[in-house]
Structures are given as C-alpha cells and as structure tokens.
Design a protein around this motif. Structure first.
Motif, PDB file in Angstrom:
ATOM      1  N   GLY A 276       0.811  -1.211   0.000  1.00  0.00           N
ATOM      2  CA  GLY A 276       0.000   0.000   0.000  1.00  0.00           C
ATOM      3  C   GLY A 276       0.844   1.260   0.000  1.00  0.00           C
ATOM      4  N   PHE A 277       1.956   1.228   0.733  1.00  0.00           N
ATOM      5  CA  PHE A 277       2.869   2.371   0.754  1.00  0.00           C
ATOM      6  C   PHE A 277       3.427   2.645  -0.635  1.00  0.00           C
ATOM      7  CE2 PHE A 277       7.322   3.716   0.903  1.00  0.00           C
ATOM      8  CZ  PHE A 277       7.215   4.930   1.570  1.00  0.00           C
ATOM      9  N   LEU A 278       3.756   1.582  -1.367  1.00  0.00           N
ATOM     10  CA  LEU A 278       4.321   1.754  -2.706  1.00  0.00           C
ATOM     11  C   LEU A 278       3.344   2.459  -3.637  1.00  0.00           C
ATOM     12  CD1 LEU A 278       6.176  -1.620  -3.395  1.00  0.00           C
ATOM     13  CD2 LEU A 278       7.193   0.639  -3.101  1.00  0.00           C
ATOM     14  N   VAL A 279       2.080   2.057  -3.589  1.00  0.00           N
ATOM     15  CA  VAL A 279       1.095   2.668  -4.487  1.00  0.00           C
ATOM     16  C   VAL A 279       0.905   4.147  -4.153  1.00  0.00           C
ATOM     17  CG1 VAL A 279      -1.294   2.583  -5.295  1.00  0.00           C
ATOM     18  CG2 VAL A 279      -0.059   0.464  -4.843  1.00  0.00           C
ATOM     19  N   ARG A 280       0.939   4.483  -2.875  1.00  0.00           N
ATOM     20  CA  ARG A 280       0.775   5.889  -2.493  1.00  0.00           C
ATOM     21  C   ARG A 280       1.982   6.727  -2.894  1.00  0.00           C
ATOM     22  NH1 ARG A 280      -1.408   3.276   2.067  1.00  0.00           N
ATOM     23  NH2 ARG A 280       0.575   3.468   3.176  1.00  0.00           N
ATOM     24  N   ARG A 281       3.166   6.146  -2.814  1.00  0.00           N
ATOM     25  CA  ARG A 281       4.382   6.900  -3.113  1.00  0.00           C
ATOM     26  C   ARG A 281       4.751   6.860  -4.591  1.00  0.00           C
ATOM     27  NH1 ARG A 281       5.541  10.532   0.802  1.00  0.00           N
ATOM     28  NH2 ARG A 281       5.287   9.585   2.865  1.00  0.00           N
ATOM     29  N   PHE A 282       4.329   5.823  -5.292  1.00  0.00           N
ATOM     30  CA  PHE A 282       4.672   5.664  -6.708  1.00  0.00           C
ATOM     31  C   PHE A 282       3.379   5.452  -7.497  1.00  0.00           C
ATOM     32  CE2 PHE A 282       8.163   4.070  -4.117  1.00  0.00           C
ATOM     33  CZ  PHE A 282       9.247   4.772  -4.622  1.00  0.00           C
ATOM     34  N   PRO A 283       2.621   6.529  -7.750  1.00  0.00           N
ATOM     35  CA  PRO A 283       1.255   6.393  -8.277  1.00  0.00           C
ATOM     36  C   PRO A 283       1.152   6.275  -9.795  1.00  0.00           C
ATOM     37  CG  PRO A 283       1.694   8.675  -7.777  1.00  0.00           C
ATOM     38  CD  PRO A 283       2.942   7.919  -7.413  1.00  0.00           C
TER      39      PRO A 283
ATOM     40  N   MET B 277      -5.045  -3.753  -9.145  1.00  0.00           N
ATOM     41  CA  MET B 277      -4.794  -2.511  -9.873  1.00  0.00           C
ATOM     42  C   MET B 277      -4.881  -2.683 -11.382  1.00  0.00           C
ATOM     43  SD  MET B 277      -4.265  -0.502  -7.324  1.00  0.00           S
ATOM     44  CE  MET B 277      -3.694   0.955  -8.168  1.00  0.00           C
ATOM     45  N   GLY B 278      -5.121  -3.910 -11.851  1.00  0.00           N
ATOM     46  CA  GLY B 278      -5.204  -4.154 -13.284  1.00  0.00           C
ATOM     47  C   GLY B 278      -3.875  -4.007 -13.997  1.00  0.00           C
ATOM     48  N   LEU B 279      -2.794  -4.453 -13.364  1.00  0.00           N
ATOM     49  CA  LEU B 279      -1.455  -4.335 -13.927  1.00  0.00           C
ATOM     50  C   LEU B 279      -0.940  -5.703 -14.357  1.00  0.00           C
ATOM     51  CD1 LEU B 279       0.043  -1.917 -11.249  1.00  0.00           C
ATOM     52  CD2 LEU B 279      -0.554  -1.324 -13.606  1.00  0.00           C
ATOM     53  N   PRO B 280      -0.057  -5.756 -15.356  1.00  0.00           N
ATOM     54  CA  PRO B 280       0.513  -7.044 -15.780  1.00  0.00           C
ATOM     55  C   PRO B 280       1.426  -7.618 -14.699  1.00  0.00           C
ATOM     56  CG  PRO B 280       1.614  -5.234 -16.906  1.00  0.00           C
ATOM     57  CD  PRO B 280       0.453  -4.635 -16.168  1.00  0.00           C
ATOM     58  N   TYR B 281       1.405  -8.929 -14.571  1.00  0.00           N
ATOM     59  CA  TYR B 281       2.157  -9.577 -13.497  1.00  0.00           C
ATOM     60  C   TYR B 281       3.660  -9.649 -13.780  1.00  0.00           C
ATOM     61  CZ  TYR B 281      -2.470 -11.201 -12.023  1.00  0.00           C
ATOM     62  OH  TYR B 281      -3.777 -11.261 -11.623  1.00  0.00           O
ATOM     63  N   THR B 282       4.016  -9.984 -15.006  1.00  0.00           N
ATOM     64  CA  THR B 282       5.410 -10.306 -15.315  1.00  0.00           C
ATOM     65  C   THR B 282       6.399  -9.198 -14.954  1.00  0.00           C
ATOM     66  OG1 THR B 282       4.723 -11.797 -17.088  1.00  0.00           O
ATOM     67  CG2 THR B 282       6.998 -11.025 -17.133  1.00  0.00           C
ATOM     68  N   PRO B 283       6.174  -7.944 -15.342  1.00  0.00           N
ATOM     69  CA  PRO B 283       7.165  -6.910 -14.996  1.00  0.00           C
ATOM     70  C   PRO B 283       7.403  -6.788 -13.496  1.00  0.00           C
ATOM     71  CG  PRO B 283       5.613  -6.087 -16.631  1.00  0.00           C
ATOM     72  CD  PRO B 283       5.067  -7.384 -16.138  1.00  0.00           C
TER      73      PRO B 283
ATOM     74  N   HIS C 152      -2.550   7.509 -13.626  1.00  0.00           N
ATOM     75  CA  HIS C 152      -2.478   7.627 -12.172  1.00  0.00           C
ATOM     76  C   HIS C 152      -3.131   6.414 -11.526  1.00  0.00           C
ATOM     77  CE1 HIS C 152      -3.498   9.012  -8.094  1.00  0.00           C
ATOM     78  NE2 HIS C 152      -2.415   9.769  -8.215  1.00  0.00           N
ATOM     79  N   LEU C 153      -2.447   5.850 -10.551  1.00  0.00           N
ATOM     80  CA  LEU C 153      -2.961   4.687  -9.831  1.00  0.00           C
ATOM     81  C   LEU C 153      -3.509   5.133  -8.481  1.00  0.00           C
ATOM     82  CD1 LEU C 153      -0.055   2.134 -10.481  1.00  0.00           C
ATOM     83  CD2 LEU C 153      -2.233   2.288 -11.705  1.00  0.00           C
ATOM     84  N   ASP C 154      -4.756   4.816  -8.239  1.00  0.00           N
ATOM     85  CA  ASP C 154      -5.345   5.089  -6.933  1.00  0.00           C
ATOM     86  C   ASP C 154      -5.075   3.911  -6.007  1.00  0.00           C
ATOM     87  OD1 ASP C 154      -6.468   7.557  -7.671  1.00  0.00           O
ATOM     88  OD2 ASP C 154      -8.125   6.505  -8.667  1.00  0.00           O
ATOM     89  N   PRO C 155      -4.737   4.172  -4.757  1.00  0.00           N
ATOM     90  CA  PRO C 155      -4.503   3.068  -3.814  1.00  0.00           C
ATOM     91  C   PRO C 155      -5.718   2.165  -3.740  1.00  0.00           C
ATOM     92  CG  PRO C 155      -3.794   5.148  -2.872  1.00  0.00           C
ATOM     93  CD  PRO C 155      -4.538   5.483  -4.133  1.00  0.00           C
ATOM     94  N   PRO C 156      -5.515   0.857  -3.761  1.00  0.00           N
ATOM     95  CA  PRO C 156      -6.656  -0.062  -3.695  1.00  0.00           C
ATOM     96  C   PRO C 156      -7.339   0.015  -2.343  1.00  0.00           C
ATOM     97  CG  PRO C 156      -4.606  -1.266  -3.440  1.00  0.00           C
ATOM     98  CD  PRO C 156      -4.235   0.148  -3.789  1.00  0.00           C
ATOM     99  N   PRO C 157      -8.643  -0.234  -2.295  1.00  0.00           N
ATOM    100  CA  PRO C 157      -9.337  -0.231  -1.001  1.00  0.00           C
ATOM    101  C   PRO C 157      -8.835  -1.365  -0.130  1.00  0.00           C
ATOM    102  CG  PRO C 157     -10.743  -1.135  -2.715  1.00  0.00           C
ATOM    103  CD  PRO C 157      -9.532  -0.589  -3.406  1.00  0.00           C
TER     104      PRO C 157
END
Length: 210
Positions: free
Chosen positions: A80-87, A127-133, A202-207
């Motif tokens: 969660g910290f990563l999503v808030r800091r790296f959106p 977040m709907g992001l690809p897994y591999t990277p 922009h990525l919003d932090p997941p609930p």
C-alpha cells in the motif's frame, strides 16, 4: 569419479528438470552429496565438516523473522505504501524493485521473494497491472540488493562465516555497489517493460481488503 559426480550434480542443479529424470534442485543436490560419500569415497566425517552450521542457523533465523513480519501484515502495508508513493505503473515498477532490494539487504533475499511475491500478485490483480514486470522486479531487485550485507543471501552468509568478514566493513564496501545495481536495474526494467505497462496513468490506492 568425484569430478564426474560434481559435474553431473551441477548440471542437474543449474538446468531445468529433465523429462526422463524428474529431480528438482534440492533432490539433485542431495543425490550428488550422497554419491560423493557412497561412490567417490568421501569420508562421512569430512562431509559433515563441509556443512556450515553457522550459515544454516543464520538463514533459518532470518527466514523466521521474515515469516513473523509477513504474519503481522508488514508486506501488505509495504504494498500500500508503494502505491501511495509511486502512483504510476512505471514508478510503481521501479518502487517494487527498490523495495525488494532494500528488504533483501536487511533480511534474506529468498524469504523476501517468497513473501513479497503474493503481495505483488494481489496488488497487480487489484490494480489491473501485468504480473510479469512486477515479478521480475521482485526477483532482480532481491538479487541486486542482497549483496549489500552479509545477511542478504546464503552466499554472502557463507563468505562472512568462512572468511571471517566483519559486517560493518563489508557493508561499507558493498552497499554502494548494491545501490548502483538497484538503480540501474530499476531503470532497465522501466525501459524494457514500458510498452507492457501501457500509457502513463495515475494509480489510486486499492481499497483495504475486508
């Protein structure tokens, strides 16, 4: 004979499983050690002396610490910290690689990969992001960051134990190397996977999970 057994064991450990010989890496290593004693004539006493109990004890202790951190929810909080800091996807990818490397320097890279991977997979799914990277970021970041200290990976543990290395002096020399490797690794990951990640957004932090 001993050289042949070593070469065969190294091949089995380093290569993927063969269809005609379904042995995993731990089984291949154990079979090679047994063959050295039973076939190559290595005395059992010498074989036992080759086992570094200090390294095994340290590795077990570090994995125990990581297990308790995972049980306490530390890795979920870190996600969660990563999503808030790296959106953004590219920034988050770099952040995952850096976090994996930092944790591996303080703990041990094998355990960090084991416990950080499900957190990253869940984060990508939500977040709907690809897994591999992001899984590559976990693996490569852990490898790069683990060289910073003597507790970063089993190889460093053995070097410290057998070579009598001092923790502080080793870290002072290797931490800058690890930091440079982590930054380079993050940049290369972003460049290599820029198309896979898609356009900047922009990525919003997941609930929080129920």
């Amino acid at each position: 004979m001993a050289t042949g057994i070593f070469a065969a064991t190294y091949l089995l450990v380093s290569a993927r499983r063969f269809r005609w010989l379904p042995l995993g890496r731990p089984a291949a290593a154990l079979a090679g050690a047994a063959a050295m004693v039973l076939v190559a004539g290595l005395p059992p006493e010498e074989a036992f002396r080759a086992v570094d109990l200090a390294t095994l004890g340290l590795l077990l202790g570090m994995m125990g610490i990581v297990a308790y951190l995972a049980k306490a929810g530390f890795f979920g909080l870190a996600g969660g910290f990563l999503v808030r800091r790296f959106p953004s996807p590219s920034a988050l990818l770099a952040g995952v690689a850096l976090l994996s490397g930092l944790l591996s320097a303080l703990l041990v890279n094998d355990a960090v990969c084991i416990f950080l991977t499900p957190v990253v997979v869940a984060l990508c799914h939500r977040m709907g992001l690809p897994y591999t990277p992001f899984l590559m970021a976990v693996a490569t970041g852990a490898n790069a960051g683990s060289v910073a200290t003597l507790v970063g990976n089993p190889q460093c543990m053995m070097l410290g134990s057998l070579g009598g290395l001092e923790f502080r002096s080793y870290a002072l020399r290797m931490a800058p190397v690890a930091a440079a490797a982590l930054v380079l690794n993050a940049v290369l990951l972003v460049l290599f996977y820029r198309r896979t990640l898609g356009p900047p957004r922009h990525l919003d932090p997941p609930p929080p999970e129920p």
